[in-house]
Enzyme design. Structure first.
Site, mmCIF file in Angstrom:
data_model
loop_
_atom_site.group_PDB
_atom_site.id
_atom_site.type_symbol
_atom_site.label_atom_id
_atom_site.label_comp_id
_atom_site.label_asym_id
_atom_site.label_seq_id
_atom_site.Cartn_x
_atom_site.Cartn_y
_atom_site.Cartn_z
ATOM 1 N N VAL A 109 0.736 -1.252 0.053
ATOM 2 C CA VAL A 109 -0.058 -0.115 -0.041
ATOM 3 C C VAL A 109 0.779 1.208 -0.060
ATOM 4 C CG1 VAL A 109 -1.883 1.297 1.263
ATOM 5 C CG2 VAL A 109 -1.682 -1.317 1.160
ATOM 6 N N ALA A 110 0.718 1.942 -1.100
ATOM 7 C CA ALA A 110 1.564 3.231 -1.358
ATOM 8 C C ALA A 110 0.656 4.500 -1.224
ATOM 9 C CB ALA A 110 2.517 3.232 -2.208
ATOM 10 N N LYS A 153 -9.519 2.709 0.294
ATOM 11 C CA LYS A 153 -9.773 2.293 1.544
ATOM 12 C C LYS A 153 -9.838 0.681 1.817
ATOM 13 C CE LYS A 153 -13.547 4.592 0.624
ATOM 14 N NZ LYS A 153 -12.984 5.235 -0.832
ATOM 15 N N LEU A 155 -8.281 -1.435 0.393
ATOM 16 C CA LEU A 155 -6.999 -2.238 0.488
ATOM 17 C C LEU A 155 -6.373 -1.984 1.721
ATOM 18 C CD1 LEU A 155 -4.881 -3.432 -1.486
ATOM 19 C CD2 LEU A 155 -3.944 -1.214 -2.044
ATOM 20 N N GLU A 376 -7.628 25.412 -29.093
ATOM 21 C CA GLU A 376 -6.727 24.839 -28.266
ATOM 22 C C GLU A 376 -5.787 25.664 -28.040
ATOM 23 O OE1 GLU A 376 -7.712 22.587 -26.416
ATOM 24 O OE2 GLU A 376 -9.643 21.930 -27.592
ATOM 25 N N ASP A 453 -16.788 24.981 -22.099
ATOM 26 C CA ASP A 453 -16.138 25.982 -21.182
ATOM 27 C C ASP A 453 -16.749 26.936 -20.573
ATOM 28 O OD1 ASP A 453 -13.660 24.668 -22.175
ATOM 29 O OD2 ASP A 453 -13.547 25.978 -23.925
#
Length: 600
Positions: A109-110, A153, A155, A376, A453
């Site tokens: 678990v990290a 949670k 895990l 963009e 947007d």
């Protein structure tokens, strides 16, 4: 009716209409013939009923018995050995064997170091209870693990059981709720009885908000009463008489705000552990865990360096998102017949998780492609020259997902507060695409591409005015924002105040629109450069922006990507030059002062 007559050794069959009429006519015929009464033909009756008639008579009874049997099997989980309908009050919690089933440890678990440190006390107490009890300490009754979906949670709860090496009971909150009255309470009692029998043990109730919602807020309907009875039994089991057993209750939920206050008080759930989305360091640790089982290409950097780069490129990702990225990269590599997972596979996986699958069948016309490119490019230039805007990470004009014809990906920092200048810059950056279309194609030729947007900036402006108190006219008041006014039938403000809010929201957006127009008019040439490069390459990255426009004019605003690029260039500069073969001339230096970086 078909009677049978035996005359002279033969059988004769004939039909009659009525039994009474047949007997009367037979007697009349024998009387006319003068046959004495003792010699007259006897008449005997035999009833013959078919098997179908029997089934038809008993059909309703058999059908009712079948329905009862089906309900018994369904209530018992489909197993004849589970007791059928009589076991409906038994708990459905699955017990994981401490030696074989629970193999997850804290090292697996990290990204949640604080949560692991907080929950380590449960492990220590279950392993060595005497060390605490001799000082008068009592074992904490339980802990609430709350946070966004996919943050780990469940895990973490499983890792707690694996570290403590004790039996682990896992059950969902919805499994306590049935249509039968009293089933939920019975299952809670049975669950805790099993946990106490196997103490020390851990009980994990996932999605506890299914039974733990605050009581008495929505009337007293039948379903609500059953849920409240289940909650009451859970409260008694967690803090009633006979609670000296070493049983720890862990619960996971995404909505801690709706839980009953009696459930959240000390003595029941003593610890409230919040598990948030990981920061850059946490994402790096999670990537290192998930990169371990993968077959990576030898051309990739070492695992630590590559995990750091991936962590930088995935802001806001949860642990589940990171696991999905690693799995998608392996699937992409297999789909393209790669011998090992390459950097391009991770690139495609991250884009797929963020914006969806590439739509190769959606071909844009040259005019549409040009419009998307300038749209963009407007976003990119605003993000580059606004101090508080999120810096650009990647911009693409390749259609992806359901409706995205292009996208600009930014790298927001791990920020917990948002100031007024930061919110205004974010609004201007979001307006950049619409304003760019107005500048280069005219206000009469704007397209529908800016709909999303406009929705975002309207929501942000309304929150700033109505919720955060960032407007001088409305003042430092909070009406709960768009969420409160949308959920309630009655708005928390008057009609006059609503008109004032609408006017101030419009004023904020119009001012931001003018500011964005001035900015993009000033940098019109830069917008054209970025748009032409987009039309040529379709995807440009942070490195392309630096080569095209130079570094951002805010030296103190370097983010994690800038730092990683600087460190990577430093590592490449300090690397020893390759050994030259004897007799070969020294190659001429490259024209570019900096080596080209791998792009992701």
């Amino acid at each position: 009716m078909y009677p049978t007559a035996v005359v002279g050794g033969g059988d004769y069959h004939f039909s009659i209409g009525s039994v009474e009429a047949f007997e009367r006519k037979l007697d009349e015929a024998q009387r006319e013939l003068g046959i004495p009464s003792h010699e007259r033909i006897p008449v005997a009756y035999h009833d013959e009923v078919s098997a179908f008639s029997y089934l038809l008579n008993f059909g309703p009874t058999l059908l009712f018995a079948g329905v009862l049997f089906y309900l018994s099997r369904r209530a018992g989980g489909g197993s004849s050995s589970s007791g059928g309908i009589f076991s409906i009050g038994k708990s459905r919690a699955k017990m994981f064997n401490k030696d074989t089933d629970v193999k997850v440890k804290f090292k697996d678990v990290a990204g949640m170091d604080e949560a692991k440190q907080e929950i380590m006390e449960f492990v220590s107490f279950l392993k060595e209870p005497a060390r605490y009890e001799k000082l008068g300490a009592k074992i904490p009754r339980g802990a609430i693990l709350s946070g966004p979906p996919g943050t780990g949670k469940t895990l973490l709860a499983k890792a707690t059981a694996g570290e403590a090496n004790v039996p682990f009971f896992s059950v969902s909150g919805s499994e306590f709720v049935e249509m039968f009255v009293g089933v939920g309470s019975s299952r809670v009692r049975d669950l805790f009885a099993s946990a106490k029998k196997n103490a020390p043990s851990i009980v994990f109730i996932d999605e506890i908000d299914a039974i733990g919602k605050a009581r008495g807020k929505r009337g007293s309907l039948g379903g609500n009463d059953e849920r409240e009875n289940t909650l009451n039994q859970l409260l008694v089991e967690m803090d009633g008489f006979g609670t000296q057993e070493h049983v720890v209750v862990l619960a996971g939920t995404n909505r801690p705000d709706v839980l009953d206050s009696a459930l959240m008080r000390p003595g029941r759930f003593d610890r409230h552990i919040t598990i948030d989305r990981p920061d850059v360091g946490g994402r790096k640790g999670i990537f290192k865990v998930h990169l371990g089982p993968l077959k990576l290409s030898k051309n990739l950097p070492e695992t630590d360096t590559f995990a750091e780069k991936l962590a930088v490129l995935t802001p806001g990702f949860s642990g589940a998102d990171i696991a999905n990225v690693c799995n998608e990269s392996a699937l992409h590599a297999a789909r393209n017949s790669h011998e090992a997972i390459e950097e391009s596979d991770f690139e495609s996986a991250i884009e797929r998780v963020i914006v969806g699958l590439e739509r190769k069948s959606r071909l844009l016309s040259p005019d549409e492609k040009k419009t998307v490119a300038y749209h963009e490019a407007g976003h990119a230039i605003c993000g580059w020259f606004l101090e508080h805007a999120d810096p650009l990470l990647k911009v693409s004009i390749i259609p992806r997902g359901v409706g995205a014809l292009g996208y600009a990906q930014y790298l927001p920092p791990d920020r917990y507060l948002l100031s007024t200048p930061q919110m205004l810059d974010r609004i201007c950056m979001t307006l950049g695409g619409r304003v760019s279309e107005e500048i280069f194609f005219g206000a009469e030729n704007i397209t529908t591409g800016a709909q999303d947007d406009l929705q975002k900036i309207t929501r942000m402006a309304f929150e700033a005015v109505a919720n955060y108190g960032m407007n001088t006219v409305v003042g430092p008041v909070s009406y709960g924002g768009a969420q409160a006014s949308g959920e309630s039938w009655q708005k928390p403000f008057s009609e006059k105040t609503g008109e004032m809010l609408d006017a101030e929201v419009r004023k904020m957006i119009v001012n931001a629109h003018q500011r964005t127009t001035d900015l993009l008019t000033k940098h019109k040439e830069d917008v054209e450069k970025v748009a032409k490069l987009l039309l040529e390459k379709e995807v440009i990255t942070r490195e392309d922006m630096i080569d095209l426009l130079g570094h951002r004019p805010f030296a103190n605003r370097k983010d994690a990507m800038d730092k990683w690029l600087d460190e990577n260039r430093s590592r490449e500069r300090s690397a020893p030059p390759p050994l030259e073969a004897p007799g070969e001339p020294t190659p001429a230096p490259a024209a570019s002062p900096l080596p080209e970086q791998p792009r992701l």
